[in-house]
Write a protein that holds these residues in place. Structure first.
Motif, PDB file in Angstrom:
ATOM      1  N   LYS A 162       0.838  -1.178   0.000  1.00 56.95           N
ATOM      2  CA  LYS A 162       0.000   0.000   0.000  1.00 56.95           C
ATOM      3  C   LYS A 162       0.883   1.240   0.000  1.00 56.95           C
ATOM      4  CE  LYS A 162      -3.755   2.253   2.536  1.00 56.95           C
ATOM      5  NZ  LYS A 162      -4.621   2.200   3.742  1.00 56.95           N
ATOM      6  N   ARG A 163       0.557   2.201  -0.859  1.00 55.85           N
ATOM      7  CA  ARG A 163       1.403   3.393  -0.967  1.00 55.85           C
ATOM      8  C   ARG A 163       1.353   4.214   0.316  1.00 55.85           C
ATOM      9  NH1 ARG A 163       1.418   8.751  -2.185  1.00 55.85           N
ATOM     10  NH2 ARG A 163      -0.856   8.848  -2.195  1.00 55.85           N
ATOM     11  N   ALA A 164       2.536   4.525   0.821  1.00 60.53           N
ATOM     12  CA  ALA A 164       2.630   5.355   2.026  1.00 60.53           C
ATOM     13  C   ALA A 164       2.512   6.828   1.627  1.00 60.53           C
ATOM     14  CB  ALA A 164       3.954   5.113   2.742  1.00 60.53           C
ATOM     15  N   PRO A 165       1.779   7.627   2.393  1.00 55.50           N
ATOM     16  CA  PRO A 165       1.645   9.052   2.048  1.00 55.50           C
ATOM     17  C   PRO A 165       2.976   9.777   2.218  1.00 55.50           C
ATOM     18  CG  PRO A 165       0.670   8.614   4.198  1.00 55.50           C
ATOM     19  CD  PRO A 165       1.020   7.282   3.610  1.00 55.50           C
ATOM     20  N   ILE A 166       3.160  10.838   1.463  1.00 53.76           N
ATOM     21  CA  ILE A 166       4.392  11.617   1.531  1.00 53.76           C
ATOM     22  C   ILE A 166       4.036  13.101   1.533  1.00 53.76           C
ATOM     23  CG2 ILE A 166       4.742  11.752  -0.977  1.00 53.76           C
ATOM     24  CD1 ILE A 166       7.763  11.335  -0.415  1.00 53.76           C
ATOM     25  N   ASN A 167       4.849  13.880   2.228  1.00 51.80           N
ATOM     26  CA  ASN A 167       4.611  15.321   2.302  1.00 51.80           C
ATOM     27  C   ASN A 167       5.900  16.065   1.989  1.00 51.80           C
ATOM     28  OD1 ASN A 167       6.192  15.093   4.675  1.00 51.80           O
ATOM     29  ND2 ASN A 167       4.354  14.785   5.925  1.00 51.80           N
ATOM     30  N   GLY A 168       5.836  17.403   2.094  1.00 48.77           N
ATOM     31  CA  GLY A 168       6.998  18.217   1.761  1.00 48.77           C
ATOM     32  C   GLY A 168       8.198  17.943   2.637  1.00 48.77           C
ATOM     33  N   THR A 169       7.949  17.663   3.912  1.00 51.84           N
ATOM     34  CA  THR A 169       9.059  17.391   4.832  1.00 51.84           C
ATOM     35  C   THR A 169       9.806  16.121   4.429  1.00 51.84           C
ATOM     36  OG1 THR A 169       7.829  18.441   6.634  1.00 51.84           O
ATOM     37  CG2 THR A 169       9.679  17.016   7.245  1.00 51.84           C
ATOM     38  N   LEU A 170       9.056  15.068   4.102  1.00 60.63           N
ATOM     39  CA  LEU A 170       9.693  13.816   3.673  1.00 60.63           C
ATOM     40  C   LEU A 170      10.425  13.989   2.347  1.00 60.63           C
ATOM     41  CD1 LEU A 170       7.013  11.114   4.577  1.00 60.63           C
ATOM     42  CD2 LEU A 170       9.252  11.438   5.618  1.00 60.63           C
ATOM     43  N   TYR A 269      23.314  10.606   3.937  1.00 59.45           N
ATOM     44  CA  TYR A 269      22.000  11.258   3.924  1.00 59.45           C
ATOM     45  C   TYR A 269      20.887  10.288   4.306  1.00 59.45           C
ATOM     46  CZ  TYR A 269      23.992  15.429   1.746  1.00 59.45           C
ATOM     47  OH  TYR A 269      24.718  16.561   1.493  1.00 59.45           O
ATOM     48  N   SER A 270      21.081   9.005   4.031  1.00 57.53           N
ATOM     49  CA  SER A 270      20.062   8.021   4.400  1.00 57.53           C
ATOM     50  C   SER A 270      19.908   7.949   5.918  1.00 57.53           C
ATOM     51  CB  SER A 270      20.421   6.642   3.847  1.00 57.53           C
ATOM     52  OG  SER A 270      20.394   6.639   2.445  1.00 57.53           O
ATOM     53  N   LYS A 271      21.015   8.064   6.635  1.00 53.56           N
ATOM     54  CA  LYS A 271      20.948   8.041   8.100  1.00 53.56           C
ATOM     55  C   LYS A 271      20.197   9.259   8.629  1.00 53.56           C
ATOM     56  CE  LYS A 271      25.241   5.417   8.602  1.00 53.56           C
ATOM     57  NZ  LYS A 271      26.643   5.432   9.091  1.00 53.56           N
ATOM     58  N   LYS A 272      20.345  10.394   7.944  1.00 56.82           N
ATOM     59  CA  LYS A 272      19.649  11.606   8.378  1.00 56.82           C
ATOM     60  C   LYS A 272      18.177  11.580   7.980  1.00 56.82           C
ATOM     61  CE  LYS A 272      23.773  14.556   8.037  1.00 56.82           C
ATOM     62  NZ  LYS A 272      24.347  15.776   7.402  1.00 56.82           N
ATOM     63  N   ALA A 273      17.837  10.741   7.000  1.00 61.12           N
ATOM     64  CA  ALA A 273      16.467  10.713   6.477  1.00 61.12           C
ATOM     65  C   ALA A 273      15.693   9.510   6.980  1.00 61.12           C
ATOM     66  CB  ALA A 273      16.493  10.703   4.948  1.00 61.12           C
ATOM     67  N   MET A 274      16.059   8.994   8.159  1.00 60.86           N
ATOM     68  CA  MET A 274      15.349   7.862   8.727  1.00 60.86           C
ATOM     69  C   MET A 274      13.887   8.235   8.980  1.00 60.86           C
ATOM     70  SD  MET A 274      17.075   5.103   8.990  1.00 60.86           S
ATOM     71  CE  MET A 274      18.729   4.425   9.090  1.00 60.86           C
ATOM     72  N   THR A 275      12.968   7.439   8.456  1.00 59.46           N
ATOM     73  CA  THR A 275      11.542   7.685   8.643  1.00 59.46           C
ATOM     74  C   THR A 275      10.886   6.383   9.087  1.00 59.46           C
ATOM     75  OG1 THR A 275      10.907   7.101   6.388  1.00 59.46           O
ATOM     76  CG2 THR A 275      11.611   9.366   6.775  1.00 59.46           C
ATOM     77  N   ASP A 276       9.603   6.486   9.432  1.00 58.32           N
ATOM     78  CA  ASP A 276       8.836   5.301   9.812  1.00 58.32           C
ATOM     79  C   ASP A 276       8.295   4.561   8.594  1.00 58.32           C
ATOM     80  OD1 ASP A 276       9.242   5.842  12.482  1.00 58.32           O
ATOM     81  OD2 ASP A 276       7.445   7.082  12.655  1.00 58.32           O
ATOM     82  N   THR A 280      10.268  -0.632   1.223  1.00 60.32           N
ATOM     83  CA  THR A 280       9.771  -0.734  -0.149  1.00 60.32           C
ATOM     84  C   THR A 280       9.260   0.599  -0.654  1.00 60.32           C
ATOM     85  OG1 THR A 280       9.163  -3.046   0.244  1.00 60.32           O
ATOM     86  CG2 THR A 280       8.166  -1.951  -1.664  1.00 60.32           C
ATOM     87  N   ASN A 281       8.490   1.308   0.185  1.00 61.66           N
ATOM     88  CA  ASN A 281       7.979   2.622  -0.212  1.00 61.66           C
ATOM     89  C   ASN A 281       9.094   3.651  -0.310  1.00 61.66           C
ATOM     90  OD1 ASN A 281       4.907   2.994  -0.508  1.00 61.66           O
ATOM     91  ND2 ASN A 281       5.052   1.639   1.258  1.00 61.66           N
ATOM     92  N   VAL A 282      10.059   3.584   0.613  1.00 64.41           N
ATOM     93  CA  VAL A 282      11.183   4.524   0.568  1.00 64.41           C
ATOM     94  C   VAL A 282      11.948   4.359  -0.743  1.00 64.41           C
ATOM     95  CG1 VAL A 282      13.423   5.078   1.582  1.00 64.41           C
ATOM     96  CG2 VAL A 282      11.453   4.770   3.056  1.00 64.41           C
ATOM     97  N   TYR A 283      12.245   3.099  -1.110  1.00 69.56           N
ATOM     98  CA  TYR A 283      12.986   2.862  -2.352  1.00 69.56           C
ATOM     99  C   TYR A 283      12.179   3.301  -3.568  1.00 69.56           C
ATOM    100  CZ  TYR A 283      15.822   0.559  -5.868  1.00 69.56           C
ATOM    101  OH  TYR A 283      16.607   0.313  -6.961  1.00 69.56           O
ATOM    102  N   ALA A 284      10.861   3.144  -3.509  1.00 69.32           N
ATOM    103  CA  ALA A 284      10.013   3.578  -4.630  1.00 69.32           C
ATOM    104  C   ALA A 284      10.085   5.088  -4.809  1.00 69.32           C
ATOM    105  CB  ALA A 284       8.569   3.137  -4.384  1.00 69.32           C
TER     106      ALA A 284
END
Length: 410
Positions: A162-170, A269-276, A280-284
């Motif tokens: 299921k597609r995870a929502p994304i916003n400007g901060t992400l 930068y990946s370490k700084k961009a850790m999200t919940d 799979t969605n992050v790579y997409a």
């Protein structure tokens, strides 16, 4: 399927009315039989004369008797009533819960490693074969990402995942990661097109050196001396292989080094961009942003040549069907092997994944030499072996250090 036995709207209303009526009316006194001891009447009178309604029937409780009179009577375990169909389905779910994945986890993990290696080897071989008749790495890199993005969009459309929502901060957090991913991907392919696959992967073995340097001098984190020592054979091995590599040229070497630097910054930068968000969605999302980043250089550096003779020459050599199918398959293999690598990391410890990553590079180098018949000098072979051994040593020591840190923090 939830357990049956839940009251319908009408039955629930009736039950509620009955409970209200019984609360208003006092419970009638019950005379104690002559064979019961004194005090039993109070206990029995305290029991309401009606029970809840289940499936339209009224259940009357038995009188509460002293435990001394019924020493063998144990309280019955309460079971949720289920119709036969629901009970059968519940039993089927319990039987399926212990399936193949849970019963043979080692085999499943081994399958993930096999698919990771297999897809990576196929990608590298097919990628190099395309460059032999279509030497346009910027465009081919773009196709890799296009196929991957289409794959992600189709997966989202069917809900897997299921597609995870994304916003400007992400987006702000993921953009530097995607930028470095795009640059590293393009420069890696320029290197693959310019030199032998085995040599390109030998140069890319230097990535841990750049990672350690960035950690020490950019992030300001102390790198243990043992890690620096393990990197010495990597540098020496790559140097030995480069000096006598028959396919050596500066375009391939410099672009491979740039890809090492790009992927190092991608890790930072990946370490700084850790999200919940799940991996799979992050790579997409990273693939989508990287695709946008890679379009301008592909149009600028190779667009005019492609329109003039690039496409026509490739079609004349192999035919339109093979040309299109090769581009589609290489893009699909690229996306799948990266996704499988991420899934494998989620199943095993970092140390196991690090060792697996080193072995993957050995497989790619070995198979590329066999498939393409690349001639390598003795010094190049020895240098490559030393570099790979150094990477294995570095990966092992780093994983051990990270494991100790986790134990201390826990």
């Amino acid at each position: 399927m939830s357990a049956l036995g839940t009251l319908s709207g009408g039955a629930a209303g009736v039950s509620g009315l009955l409970r209200l009526r019984r609360r208003a009316a006092p419970a009638p006194a019950i005379a104690a039989p002559s064979h019961l001891p004194a005090g039993t009447v109070k206990c029995a009178a305290a029991v309401p004369d009606a029970a809840p309604i289940v499936w339209g029937r009224q259940l009357r409780p038995a009188l509460l008797l002293p435990a001394a009179l019924l020493p063998s009577l144990q309280p019955a375990r309460r079971h949720t009533l289920q119709p036969p169909a629901a009970a059968a389905e519940s039993a089927g779910r319990e039987a399926k819960s212990v399936g193949f994945l849970e019963k043979y986890p080692a085999l499943v993990t081994g399958f993930f490693f096999f698919m990771w290696y297999f897809l990576n080897v196929i990608f590298n071989i097919l990628n190099k074969k395309i460059y032999n008749y279509f030497p346009y790495p910027y465009f081919v890199s773009l196709i890799h990402l296009v196929v991957g993005v289409v794959y992600c969009l189709i997966s989202w459309s069917v809900g897997l995942p299921k597609r995870a929502p994304i916003n400007g901060t992400l987006l702000k957090l993921l953009f530097p990661v995607a930028l470095c991913h795009g640059i590293g991907h393009i420069t890696s392919n320029v290197s693959f097109a310019a030199v032998a696959v085995s040599f390109a992967h030998t140069i890319k073995a230097l990535e841990p050196f750049f990672s350690a340097a960035a950690t020490q001098f950019i992030l300001g984190q102390q790198v243990p001396f043992s890690l620096w020592l393990s990197l010495a054979p990597v540098v020496i091995g790559v140097s030995m292989a480069s000096l006598t590599e028959l396919s050596f040229n500066w375009t391939g070497f410099i672009n491979a080094m740039i890809s090492n630097i790009s992927f190092t910054y991608r890790s930072i930068y990946s370490k700084k961009a850790m999200t919940d968000m799940d991996s799979t969605n992050v790579y997409a999302y990273i693939s989508i942003i990287a695709l946008i980043v890679c379009i301008p250089p592909a149009l600028i550096f190779e667009g005019p040549k492609l329109m003039q003779h690039g496409f026509s020459d490739a079609i004349a050599k192999v035919g339109l069907t093979k040309f299109v199918s090769d581009l589609f398959l290489v893009g699909l293999f690229y996306h799948l092997y990266n996704q499988i690598a991420t899934n494998t990391l989620e199943r095993v410890a970092p140390l196991t994944h690090a060792v697996g990553n080193v072995l993957k590079r050995v497989f790619v180098i070995g198979f590329s030499i066999i498939v393409f018949g690349n001639k390598i000098s003795t010094q190049t072979g020895i240098g490559t072996s030393i570099a790979i051994a150094g990477v294995a040593m570095y990966s092992y020591i780093k994983a051990k250090i990270e494991e100790e840190k986790r134990k201390k923090s826990a």
